[in-house]
Design an enzyme around this catalytic site. Structure first.
Site, PDB file in Angstrom:
ATOM      1  N   HIS A  58      -9.405   1.057  -5.543  1.00  0.00           N
ATOM      2  CA  HIS A  58      -8.512   0.260  -4.704  1.00  0.00           C
ATOM      3  C   HIS A  58      -7.069   0.695  -4.940  1.00  0.00           C
ATOM      4  CE1 HIS A  58     -11.765  -2.374  -3.606  1.00  0.00           C
ATOM      5  NE2 HIS A  58     -12.119  -2.364  -4.881  1.00  0.00           N
ATOM      6  N   ILE A  59      -6.312   0.712  -3.870  1.00  0.00           N
ATOM      7  CA  ILE A  59      -4.893   1.093  -3.950  1.00  0.00           C
ATOM      8  C   ILE A  59      -4.106  -0.011  -4.658  1.00  0.00           C
ATOM      9  CG2 ILE A  59      -2.830   1.636  -2.585  1.00  0.00           C
ATOM     10  CD1 ILE A  59      -4.886   2.610  -0.373  1.00  0.00           C
ATOM     11  N   SER A  60      -4.322  -1.231  -4.219  1.00  0.00           N
ATOM     12  CA  SER A  60      -3.662  -2.391  -4.832  1.00  0.00           C
ATOM     13  C   SER A  60      -4.524  -2.902  -5.990  1.00  0.00           C
ATOM     14  CB  SER A  60      -3.488  -3.502  -3.783  1.00  0.00           C
ATOM     15  OG  SER A  60      -4.760  -4.002  -3.387  1.00  0.00           O
ATOM     16  N   ASP A  70     -26.245  -2.848  -1.677  1.00  0.00           N
ATOM     17  CA  ASP A  70     -27.652  -2.430  -1.703  1.00  0.00           C
ATOM     18  C   ASP A  70     -27.775  -0.921  -1.521  1.00  0.00           C
ATOM     19  OD1 ASP A  70     -28.540  -4.996  -2.129  1.00  0.00           O
ATOM     20  OD2 ASP A  70     -28.983  -5.409  -0.023  1.00  0.00           O
ATOM     21  N   TYR A  73       0.805  -1.235   0.000  1.00  0.00           N
ATOM     22  CA  TYR A  73       0.000   0.000   0.000  1.00  0.00           C
ATOM     23  C   TYR A  73       0.834   1.280   0.000  1.00  0.00           C
ATOM     24  CZ  TYR A  73      -3.664  -3.336   1.238  1.00  0.00           C
ATOM     25  OH  TYR A  73      -4.541  -4.389   1.230  1.00  0.00           O
TER      26      TYR A  73
HETATM   27  O1  CA2 Z   1      -6.216  -2.127  -2.354  1.00  0.00           O
HETATM   28  C1  CA2 Z   1      -7.119  -1.634  -1.687  1.00  0.00           C
HETATM   29  O2  CA2 Z   1      -7.332  -0.415  -1.638  1.00  0.00           O
HETATM   30  C2  CA2 Z   1      -8.008  -2.542  -0.829  1.00  0.00           C
HETATM   31  O3  CA2 Z   1      -9.332  -2.014  -0.871  1.00  0.00           O
HETATM   32  C3  CA2 Z   1      -7.432  -2.478   0.568  1.00  0.00           C
HETATM   33  C4  CA2 Z   1      -8.125  -3.425   1.540  1.00  0.00           C
HETATM   34  C5  CA2 Z   1      -8.199  -4.843   0.982  1.00  0.00           C
HETATM   35  O4  CA2 Z   1      -8.973  -5.660   1.849  1.00  0.00           O
HETATM   36  C6  CA2 Z   1      -8.829  -4.865  -0.407  1.00  0.00           C
HETATM   37  O5  CA2 Z   1      -8.799  -6.185  -0.890  1.00  0.00           O
HETATM   38  C7  CA2 Z   1      -8.046  -3.965  -1.362  1.00  0.00           C
HETATM   39  C8  CA2 Z   1      -7.373  -3.465   2.869  1.00  0.00           C
HETATM   40  C9  CA2 Z   1      -7.228  -2.145   3.534  1.00  0.00           C
HETATM   41  C10 CA2 Z   1      -6.239  -2.283   4.651  1.00  0.00           C
HETATM   42  O6  CA2 Z   1      -5.851  -1.016   5.022  1.00  0.00           O
HETATM   43  C11 CA2 Z   1      -4.534  -0.822   5.341  1.00  0.00           C
HETATM   44  C12 CA2 Z   1      -4.140  -0.900   6.631  1.00  0.00           C
HETATM   45  C13 CA2 Z   1      -2.825  -0.646   6.959  1.00  0.00           C
HETATM   46  C14 CA2 Z   1      -1.949  -0.317   5.991  1.00  0.00           C
HETATM   47  C15 CA2 Z   1      -2.354  -0.273   4.700  1.00  0.00           C
HETATM   48  C16 CA2 Z   1      -3.660  -0.506   4.371  1.00  0.00           C
END
Ligand code: CA2
Length: 150
Positions: free
Chosen positions: A101-103, A88, A24
């Site tokens: 999404h970031i990733s 919904d 991230y």
């Molecule tokens: O890639 C993304 O933006 C996601 O939405 C991030 C989620 C993940 O469950 C999705 O599959 C993809 C996870 C967010 C976790 O947040 C963080 C916590 C600490 C450091 C970085 C991110």
């Protein structure tokens, strides 16, 4: 006065920049908000940038957006892959919706390949790191402009 674009962030994103930098990056959510505010100013949009770890809170903000927002950019985080309730709520929104999404979830575990939110989204952006946020603001300005012409 023009309505803001709601930029909604789901669970754990408050910790952005402090964990899993290999996935991230090391930019914090406050820095991402500043990037969005800068881009919004450039393209003439207002934004309301929010984060919650609660599914209910995210749904309440989506309901609020029905009357109070010009569009929604949403990174539902883990709820992307689980929440029929968020889907919904988003289905009731008539304004443009960008799922962000970031990733790139499609390059990751199989459970991340399914998104409920995509079914209600106008567009989906992923895999661009945190730079996806200002890009989504720019794309939202185009979507809002295009709707004004129809
Ligand atoms: O890639 C993304 O933006 C996601 O939405 C991030 C989620 C993940 O469950 C999705 O599959 C993809 C996870 C967010 C976790 O947040 C963080 C916590 C600490 C450091 C970085 C991110």
């Amino acid at each position: 006065m023009s309505k803001p674009v709601f930029i909604l962030n789901g669970p754990n994103l408050n910790l952005l920049g402090t964990r899993e930098p290999h996935i991230y990056g090391s930019t914090t959510l406050a820095e991402v908000e500043a990037m969005c505010a800068k881009k919004a100013k450039e393209v003439g949009l207002k934004i309301a940038f929010r984060q919650s770890n609660s599914e209910a809170q995210l749904i309440d903000w989506i309901h609020e957006a029905i009357g109070a927002a010009a569009g929604i950019i949403i990174n539902p985080a883990g709820y992307t892959h689980t929440s029929v309730a968020i889907l919904d709520a988003l289905k009731m929104v008539k304004h443009p919706i960008i799922e962000l999404h970031i990733s790139n979830p499609h390059q990751r575990e199989e459970f991340r390949h399914r998104s409920f939110v995509t079914l209600a989204a106008t567009a989906m952006m992923c895999g661009l790191g945190v730079n996806g946020y200002p890009l989504a603001v720019k794309a939202m300005a185009k979507l809002i402009e295009a709707r004004k012409k129809t």
